[in-house]
Design a protein around this motif. Structure first.
Motif, PDB file in Angstrom:
ATOM      1  N   VAL A  30       0.835  -1.204   0.000  1.00  0.00           N
ATOM      2  CA  VAL A  30       0.000   0.000   0.000  1.00  0.00           C
ATOM      3  C   VAL A  30       0.871   1.257   0.000  1.00  0.00           C
ATOM      4  N   ALA A  31       1.932   1.261   0.830  1.00  0.00           N
ATOM      5  CA  ALA A  31       2.814   2.426   0.893  1.00  0.00           C
ATOM      6  C   ALA A  31       3.510   2.667  -0.439  1.00  0.00           C
ATOM      7  N   TRP A  32       3.951   1.595  -1.092  1.00  0.00           N
ATOM      8  CA  TRP A  32       4.614   1.747  -2.389  1.00  0.00           C
ATOM      9  C   TRP A  32       3.666   2.323  -3.437  1.00  0.00           C
ATOM     10  N   SER A  33       2.385   1.978  -3.331  1.00  0.00           N
ATOM     11  CA  SER A  33       1.409   2.482  -4.298  1.00  0.00           C
ATOM     12  C   SER A  33       1.012   3.924  -4.005  1.00  0.00           C
ATOM     13  N   VAL A  34       0.943   4.287  -2.727  1.00  0.00           N
ATOM     14  CA  VAL A  34       0.474   5.618  -2.361  1.00  0.00           C
ATOM     15  C   VAL A  34       1.574   6.661  -2.553  1.00  0.00           C
ATOM     16  N   VAL A  35       2.779   6.363  -2.066  1.00  0.00           N
ATOM     17  CA  VAL A  35       3.885   7.321  -2.150  1.00  0.00           C
ATOM     18  C   VAL A  35       4.477   7.265  -3.555  1.00  0.00           C
ATOM     19  N   GLN A  36       4.365   8.347  -4.282  1.00  0.00           N
ATOM     20  CA  GLN A  36       4.842   8.392  -5.653  1.00  0.00           C
ATOM     21  C   GLN A  36       6.290   8.893  -5.711  1.00  0.00           C
ATOM     22  N   PRO A  37       7.045   8.479  -6.717  1.00  0.00           N
ATOM     23  CA  PRO A  37       8.414   8.979  -6.869  1.00  0.00           C
ATOM     24  C   PRO A  37       8.408  10.443  -7.286  1.00  0.00           C
ATOM     25  N   THR A  38       9.519  11.092  -7.107  1.00  0.00           N
ATOM     26  CA  THR A  38       9.664  12.484  -7.511  1.00  0.00           C
ATOM     27  C   THR A  38      10.682  12.604  -8.645  1.00  0.00           C
ATOM     28  N   PRO A  95       0.963  21.939  -7.521  1.00  0.00           N
ATOM     29  CA  PRO A  95       0.918  21.370  -6.159  1.00  0.00           C
ATOM     30  C   PRO A  95       1.961  20.263  -5.993  1.00  0.00           C
ATOM     31  N   GLY A  96       2.659  20.326  -4.877  1.00  0.00           N
ATOM     32  CA  GLY A  96       3.662  19.306  -4.589  1.00  0.00           C
ATOM     33  C   GLY A  96       5.049  19.607  -5.118  1.00  0.00           C
ATOM     34  N   ALA A  97       5.182  20.616  -5.971  1.00  0.00           N
ATOM     35  CA  ALA A  97       6.493  20.959  -6.534  1.00  0.00           C
ATOM     36  C   ALA A  97       7.298  21.771  -5.526  1.00  0.00           C
ATOM     37  N   GLU A  98       8.605  21.577  -5.531  1.00  0.00           N
ATOM     38  CA  GLU A  98       9.508  22.299  -4.645  1.00  0.00           C
ATOM     39  C   GLU A  98      10.674  22.861  -5.448  1.00  0.00           C
ATOM     40  N   VAL A  99      11.128  24.041  -5.051  1.00  0.00           N
ATOM     41  CA  VAL A  99      12.238  24.707  -5.740  1.00  0.00           C
ATOM     42  C   VAL A  99      13.254  25.160  -4.702  1.00  0.00           C
ATOM     43  N   ALA A 100      14.517  24.871  -4.981  1.00  0.00           N
ATOM     44  CA  ALA A 100      15.618  25.327  -4.128  1.00  0.00           C
ATOM     45  C   ALA A 100      16.535  26.212  -4.966  1.00  0.00           C
ATOM     46  N   VAL A 101      16.711  27.450  -4.510  1.00  0.00           N
ATOM     47  CA  VAL A 101      17.540  28.415  -5.228  1.00  0.00           C
ATOM     48  C   VAL A 101      18.640  28.890  -4.294  1.00  0.00           C
ATOM     49  N   GLY A 102      19.872  28.919  -4.773  1.00  0.00           N
ATOM     50  CA  GLY A 102      20.973  29.355  -3.923  1.00  0.00           C
ATOM     51  C   GLY A 102      22.255  29.551  -4.708  1.00  0.00           C
ATOM     52  N   ARG A 103      23.186  30.252  -4.072  1.00  0.00           N
ATOM     53  CA  ARG A 103      24.500  30.426  -4.660  1.00  0.00           C
ATOM     54  C   ARG A 103      25.260  29.108  -4.617  1.00  0.00           C
ATOM     55  N   ASP A 104      26.071  28.868  -5.647  1.00  0.00           N
ATOM     56  CA  ASP A 104      26.885  27.655  -5.690  1.00  0.00           C
ATOM     57  C   ASP A 104      27.993  27.770  -4.641  1.00  0.00           C
ATOM     58  N   THR A 138      11.981  19.943  -7.838  1.00  0.00           N
ATOM     59  CA  THR A 138      11.456  18.603  -7.556  1.00  0.00           C
ATOM     60  C   THR A 138       9.954  18.631  -7.772  1.00  0.00           C
ATOM     61  N   ALA A 139       9.456  17.737  -8.608  1.00  0.00           N
ATOM     62  CA  ALA A 139       8.027  17.724  -8.944  1.00  0.00           C
ATOM     63  C   ALA A 139       7.527  16.285  -9.000  1.00  0.00           C
ATOM     64  N   ARG A 140       6.205  16.157  -9.138  1.00  0.00           N
ATOM     65  CA  ARG A 140       5.589  14.832  -9.142  1.00  0.00           C
ATOM     66  C   ARG A 140       5.670  14.142 -10.486  1.00  0.00           C
ATOM     67  N   SER A 141       5.990  14.879 -11.540  1.00  0.00           N
ATOM     68  CA  SER A 141       6.110  14.285 -12.868  1.00  0.00           C
ATOM     69  C   SER A 141       7.253  14.965 -13.609  1.00  0.00           C
ATOM     70  N   ASP A 142       7.696  14.307 -14.673  1.00  0.00           N
ATOM     71  CA  ASP A 142       8.792  14.851 -15.468  1.00  0.00           C
ATOM     72  C   ASP A 142       8.375  16.137 -16.171  1.00  0.00           C
ATOM     73  N   LEU A 164      15.043  10.438 -11.601  1.00  0.00           N
ATOM     74  CA  LEU A 164      13.999   9.832 -10.775  1.00  0.00           C
ATOM     75  C   LEU A 164      14.521   9.634  -9.356  1.00  0.00           C
ATOM     76  N   ARG A 165      13.803  10.168  -8.392  1.00  0.00           N
ATOM     77  CA  ARG A 165      14.172  10.042  -6.987  1.00  0.00           C
ATOM     78  C   ARG A 165      13.126   9.202  -6.259  1.00  0.00           C
ATOM     79  N   GLN A 166      13.574   8.090  -5.665  1.00  0.00           N
ATOM     80  CA  GLN A 166      12.651   7.211  -4.952  1.00  0.00           C
ATOM     81  C   GLN A 166      13.091   6.964  -3.506  1.00  0.00           C
ATOM     82  N   LYS A 167      13.952   7.806  -2.978  1.00  0.00           N
ATOM     83  CA  LYS A 167      14.449   7.605  -1.614  1.00  0.00           C
ATOM     84  C   LYS A 167      13.318   7.656  -0.591  1.00  0.00           C
TER      85      LYS A 167
END
Length: 249
Positions: free
Chosen positions: A30-38, A92-101, A114-118, A164-167
């Motif tokens: 159930v957890a594998w089906s509910v939690v989607q990869p990013t 919804p669900g998308a995340e953005v990280a912005v910063g100096r290198d 990071t988003a729910r789909s490509d 693809l991130r599945q951690k």
């Protein structure tokens, strides 16, 4: 209770861990089906000084060291709360990280999406890459900086494919499957301990039970005018007659 006793207890109450394994397997599925990869994409951009800041014919990359503070200001503007709120409403669900290198002193800006789909990851990354140029231009326009003196931004790298991130998905799945198994093993050891302790109490003699001491077969004999008697105490409820044997020298 040592580990060996725990293993024996689990083996004796095998049906409890078996139920835990079944429940854990169901929860893991159930957890594998509910939690989607990013899906993750990133881009890096470089700030360049204005044309008037670079002598004619010189390399503009030799003059980027002095515009590092402008990069910090730009990062704060891009990743403002209002911009992130607009992103959440549109994606919804998308995340953005912005910063100096942090690996270089050059004014390099990294953008990680990071988003729910490509497709969503590609759209959000493209949106923020364009936003960097727009915000930088607006900031300088507000300060009425002449066009030749304005800092520009150019892309260095832009991912064309998502990673693809599945951690997170794997961590949730493992936790959902492992927790019932561990709990069932603990319950099995606890139940076995209670059952064994109760069984031992039933087998132990009751303190209120009267014990009857009887005289078993005995020999009584006399020698030199003295009488000796051998007796045996037993736990039998019946009495056996005492035999007396007189032995003469």
């Amino acid at each position: 209770m040592n580990p060996y006793d725990v293993v024996r207890a689990i083996a004796r109450r095998w049906y409890i861990p078996l139920a835990g394994v079944v429940i854990g397997a169901v929860l893991a599925i159930v957890a594998w089906s509910v939690v989607q990869p990013t899906y993750e994409r990133s881009a890096s951009q470089l700030l360049l000084p204005g044309e008037s800041s670079v002598p004619d014919g010189d390399n503009p990359y030799l003059y980027i060291g002095g515009i590092g503070p402008a990069g910090d200001v730009l990062v704060r503007s891009i990743a403002s709360t209002n911009a992130l709120n607009d992103l959440e409403r549109e994606f919804p669900g998308a995340e953005v990280a912005v910063g100096r290198d942090p690996t270089t002193s050059a004014p390099v800006i990294n953008i990680t999406v990071t988003a729910r789909s490509d497709d969503e990851a590609a759209q959000v990354l493209d949106l923020f890459v364009k936003r960097t140029s727009t915000v930088l231009e607006d900031l300088q326009a507000q300060e009425r900086i002449p066009e030749p003196d304005r800092i520009t931004v150019i892309p260095i790298t832009v991912d064309s494919e998502s990673v693809l991130r599945q951690k997170e998905r794997m961590m949730v799945t493992v936790a959902a499957g492992a927790i019932p198994v561990v709990l069932s093993a603990f319950v099995a050891a606890l139940v076995d301990g209670l059952i064994v302790a109760r069984s031992r109490r039933r087998r132990s003699p009751d303190d209120s039970t009267d014990e009857t001491t009887v005289r078993g077969p005995a020999d009584s004999w006399s020698a030199d005018g003295l009488e000796f008697e051998d007796s045996v105490e037993t736990g039998y409820d019946t009495l056996e007659p005492v035999r007396s044997v007189r032995r003469d020298e």
